[in-house]
Every structure is written in structure tokens, then in C-alpha cells.
Scaffold this motif. Structure first.
Motif, PDB file in Angstrom:
ATOM      1  N   LEU A 116     -24.974   8.554  -9.457  1.00 53.53           N
ATOM      2  CA  LEU A 116     -26.174   9.299  -9.083  1.00 53.53           C
ATOM      3  C   LEU A 116     -26.251   9.550  -7.577  1.00 53.53           C
ATOM      4  O   LEU A 116     -26.855  10.534  -7.142  1.00 53.53           O
ATOM      5  N   ILE A 119     -24.969  12.882  -6.369  1.00 54.01           N
ATOM      6  CA  ILE A 119     -25.833  13.924  -6.924  1.00 54.01           C
ATOM      7  C   ILE A 119     -27.116  14.029  -6.108  1.00 54.01           C
ATOM      8  O   ILE A 119     -27.595  15.127  -5.812  1.00 54.01           O
ATOM      9  N   VAL A 120     -27.677  12.884  -5.723  1.00 56.42           N
ATOM     10  CA  VAL A 120     -28.861  12.873  -4.862  1.00 56.42           C
ATOM     11  C   VAL A 120     -28.551  13.518  -3.520  1.00 56.42           C
ATOM     12  O   VAL A 120     -29.362  14.282  -2.979  1.00 56.42           O
ATOM     13  N   ALA A 269     -33.034   8.676  -6.045  1.00 61.15           N
ATOM     14  CA  ALA A 269     -32.624   9.170  -7.364  1.00 61.15           C
ATOM     15  C   ALA A 269     -33.716   8.901  -8.397  1.00 61.15           C
ATOM     16  O   ALA A 269     -34.066   9.780  -9.189  1.00 61.15           O
ATOM     17  N   ASN A 272     -36.714  11.187  -8.070  1.00 57.02           N
ATOM     18  CA  ASN A 272     -36.490  12.538  -8.564  1.00 57.02           C
ATOM     19  C   ASN A 272     -36.648  12.650 -10.080  1.00 57.02           C
ATOM     20  O   ASN A 272     -36.811  13.751 -10.602  1.00 57.02           O
ATOM     21  N   VAL A 273     -36.589  11.529 -10.776  1.00 55.05           N
ATOM     22  CA  VAL A 273     -36.662  11.530 -12.232  1.00 55.05           C
ATOM     23  C   VAL A 273     -38.097  11.416 -12.735  1.00 55.05           C
ATOM     24  O   VAL A 273     -38.459  12.004 -13.747  1.00 55.05           O
ATOM     25  N   LEU A 411     -29.266  14.502 -13.271  1.00 51.09           N
ATOM     26  CA  LEU A 411     -29.312  13.051 -13.067  1.00 51.09           C
ATOM     27  C   LEU A 411     -28.977  12.304 -14.351  1.00 51.09           C
ATOM     28  O   LEU A 411     -28.278  11.286 -14.324  1.00 51.09           O
TER      29      LEU A 411
END
Length: 423
Positions: A116, A119-120, A269, A272-273, A411
Motif C-alpha cells: 500500500l 500506492i499512497v 493509507a 484514504n480508505v 488500495l
């Protein structure tokens, strides 16, 4: 509405469904309260939103508070704000607790978060571009402003030179005030003086260390320090949480040293979810700070106080009242200062995007990789290469697909991919 009805209305319609980041959250509020229920006209909504875009804090939360004030006065604004933030806060609190139980030693848990992290980093770079789209635009001409681009670029350079971000933000706010009043000579002198001052500092004190970017307001994660850290970060969150991220990273990771870089990226991360503005990542930081001294009560208290500090500026603006805020924002001198500051913010976010990219791709060495064997070195190289590929793929997906749920799906896919790549 009565206060209990207002709380439930905001909690159920907006708080529980605050997925997909600020654009999705604002669109949800606009569609329900402006288009469907017609609380205010669309023109007035645009004026209100323009005010909150300039002020620090998550715009979606401030809009909820504004509508709460319309419904039930200032107390209604506070109730609406609490209703909007409560679901994300509770979920982040629970997630922080689960992370502390399973995330530090469990190889499967760590593998997902290892995937993750790049990706973040891609999401932050995309956010930098997105925020820059409106932060470097001249409001009069509706075109890109060269001086705001200079403010962003030079702030990024200043960050690389370890010049404190507060100096850059204040400097370019004043610099752009001179520019808008066509005082080009004082602006040029001021621009040159910043680097003359830096050169003199280097001659007499040496090159600044990375920790010179920090104020040192949270050397240890005591409850008082955590509250002040959240308060200052919340006051700095122009353009949303992405401005607060570098400040907390510098204070907690670099200066304080009580939070590791990898754990810090993990908390972004998670933020963001969850169905909440990204500033909710501060709850995780406070939770981790409480772990330093131990004790379950201290852990939850740390999460609560930093969250209160982070959200306090939003609630303060609500109490002050929208009409006064609108007058302040429409003041030409203050408006130009805020424009210069917002342009400078792009440079601050760009620096943190580069730092997080570096750390997320490199990762933290595992125990077996510290032994120094050839196989361990090859494994390290393989993991770094895999993280770089994940970063590039994530960046491509974010630019190709602009659906509000794209980051969430990205994610989720990254968490699954981590099990195949990093276990």
C-alpha cells in the motif's frame, strides 16, 4: 430541525457515506442539500464553497457545519460537524487498535501495508497535481499565474534546502501581496533577500539539518504536545489534509522520532480508505503516540486530543460565522496573501510526495535482510523493484480512471497483491 434530528440527518446522510475523498463528499452534500432539498441557491453555494476553499480545514466538514448553522444556529453547526466526523473517527480508532495488535509483527499484515505504501505515494503525487490545478490560477484572468508557479517551485527548493516551511509560507504570501499591488521592485528585493539570508545562515551556522523544518512542538507524544501538534496542523491544512501531512511528518517522524516513516505512510493509507476527510489520519498518529508511554487509557486519550486539535480550527470558523469569514476572504490584501500561501503550499506537498515516494519504494529492511547475505540483498532489490512497479501502475490507474471509488479499489487490490509479492 431539532439538534437530535440534525445530528442524525448529517450522521446518516453524510457521515456514514463520506467515501471517495473530498470531491465525492462535497458532491454528496451539494446534491442533497442544494439540488434536491434546496436549502440555498446554487449561486450561494458556490460563494460559500469558495470561502472554505481558501480557509484551512476539510471543506466537506465546514460545509456541513455551515448548513448546521442555517438549521439551528452556531450550536447546530457544532452538532453537524461532530455528526460528520464521528463515523470516520470511530472507525480510525478501531483500526488503530487492530493495527497495534497485528501490524507490527504479523508478516501477512505487514506485506499488505508494504504494497500500500507506494500506492499512497502515487495518490499524494496525483493530489499535488490536482491541488495545483486551482492553486496556481489567477482568479481575475482564470489563467495560470507565473508568480504562483514560482512560489510553488521555490517553496519546493526551500524544502530541499531545509528551510522551515513556515518561513516559505509566510514569505510567499507577502511576496504575492506585493505582486498583485504591482510593487515588483520590493517583491524582487524580498525574493533575493530570502537566499541572501539563507547563505548567511550557512556561512555562520552550517547547512540546516532536516529537523530544521520542524518547530519542535512535539518532542515527546504527551497529551499536551499531541493537542498542540493537531492544532497547528489543522490551522495549516490549506488545500485539505495534504498540507497537514508534511508538518506532522516532520514533527513526529524527523524531529520527535517517536513515529516511524513506514507506520506514518500506513496511517495515510488507512485514512484514504475510511469514510472521512483525510485529516482523520491524525487520530492514528495520536494513537501511536500514546503507545510510547503505554497504557490503554493514554493511547485512546492521545488519539482523542490530537483529533480535537486538528478539528478545532474548523469549529472555530463556524463559531465566528460565515458572514465575517466572507468579508475577510473578500478583502483584496488578505485574498492575495492567501493566494500566495496556497501557491506555496504546492511546493510543500511536492516535497513530502518525493520523500514518501523514496521511503515507500525503499521500505524498511526486514530482520533477515539486515544479516547481509547475498540472498538477503537480492531479496531487498526484488522488493524495491516490485514497489517501484506498483507505484507506476497506481499512478497510471489514478490518471486513467477518475471515478471517486478508484482510490478505494486501488488500495484493496494493493492489499491483496502484497500477499503475493512481499510475503
Amino acid at each position: 430541525m431539532s439538534l437530535p434530528n440534525l445530528f442524525w440527518f448529517v450522521f446518516y446522510n453524510f457521515g456514514l457515506f463520506a467515501w471517495g475523498g473530498p470531491v465525492a463528499q462535497i458532491a454528496l452534500i451539494k446534491d442533497r442539500l442544494v439540488i434536491q432539498d434546496k436549502w440555498i441557491t446554487l449561486a450561494r453555494f458556490q460563494r460559500v464553497f469558495s470561502v472554505y476553499q481558501i480557509l484551512p480545514g476539510p471543506e466537506a466538514a465546514e460545509l456541513c457545519m455551515f448548513f448546521g448553522c442555517l438549521s439551528a444556529g452556531r450550536l447546530g453547526g457544532i452538532v453537524a460537524g461532530i455528526a460528520f466526523m464521528l463515523p470516520g473517527f470511530v472507525l480510525m480508532l478501531l483500526t488503530s487498535y487492530v493495527y497495534s495488535l497485528a501490524g507490527l509483527e504479523n508478516k501477512y499484515f505487514n506485506a499488505s501495508f508494504r504494497a500500500l505504501q507506494p500506492i499512497v505515494a502515487a495518490m499524494i503525487l496525483k493530489a499535488t497535481h490536482k491541488i495545483a490545478d486551482h492553486s496556481v490560477i489567477n482568479h481575475s484572468t482564470k489563467k495560470m499565474d507565473t508568480f504562483l508557479i514560482i512560489a510553488a517551485l521555490c517553496t519546493a527548493i526551500n524544502g530541499a534546502l531545509h528551510i522551515n516551511i513556515f518561513i516559505s509560507l509566510a514569505f510567499y504570501g507577502i511576496f504575492y501581496m506585493f505582486i498583485t499591488r504591482r510593487l515588483f521592485i520590493p517583491a524582487a528585493i524580498l525574493f533575493i533577500l530570502q537566499y541572501v539570508g539563507f547563505a548567511l545562515y550557512v556561512v555562520y551556522r552550517g547547512f540546516p539539518s532536516p529537523v530544521s523544518l520542524a518547530l519542535g512542538i512535539a518532542p515527546t507524544p504527551t497529551l499536551a504536545h499531541l493537542f498542540i501538534l493537531g492544532l497547528v496542523a489543522g490551522s495549516l491544512s490549506f488545500g485539505g489534509a495534504y498540507t497537514a501531512i508534511p508538518f506532522i511528518q516532520v514533527e513526529a517522524v524527523l524531529k520527535g522520532g517517536w513515529l516511524s516513516q513506514s507506520v506514518f505512510i500506513d496511517c495515510i493509507a488507512i485514512g484514504n480508505v475510511l469514510p472521512a476527510p483525510l485529516v482523520i489520519f491524525a487520530t492514528f498518529v495520536g494513537f501511536q503516540g500514546g503507545l510510547v508511554d503505554g497504557g490503554l487509557g493514554n493511547v485512546f486519550a492521545g488519539a482523542v486530543v490530537i483529533t480535537l486539535g486538528m478539528w478545532f480550527p474548523c469549529f472555530l470558523f463556524t463559531i465566528v460565522g460565515h458572514s465575517l469569514l466572507e468579508k475577510l476572504v473578500r478583502n483584496k490584501l488578505l485574498a492575495s496573501f492567501f493566494d500566495g500561501l496556497c501557491g506555496s503550499v504546492i511546493g510543500v506537498i511536492a516535497i513530502i510526495a518525493a520523500q514518501i515516494l523514496k521511503n515507500s519504494v525503499e521500505g524498511s529492511p526486514r530482520k533477515e535482510e539486515l544479516v547481509g547475505s547475498v540472498n538477503a540483498a537480492l531479496g531487498r532489490i526484488s522488493h524495491t523493484g516490485s514497489a517501484a512497479v506498483l507505484y507506476l501502475l497506481a499512478l497510471g490507474v489514478l490518471y486513467k480512471f477518475t471515478n471517486k471509488y478508484t482510490p478505494l479499489l486501488l488500495l484493496a487490490c494493493g492489499a491483496v497483491a502484497g500477499q503475493f509479492i512481499f510475503v
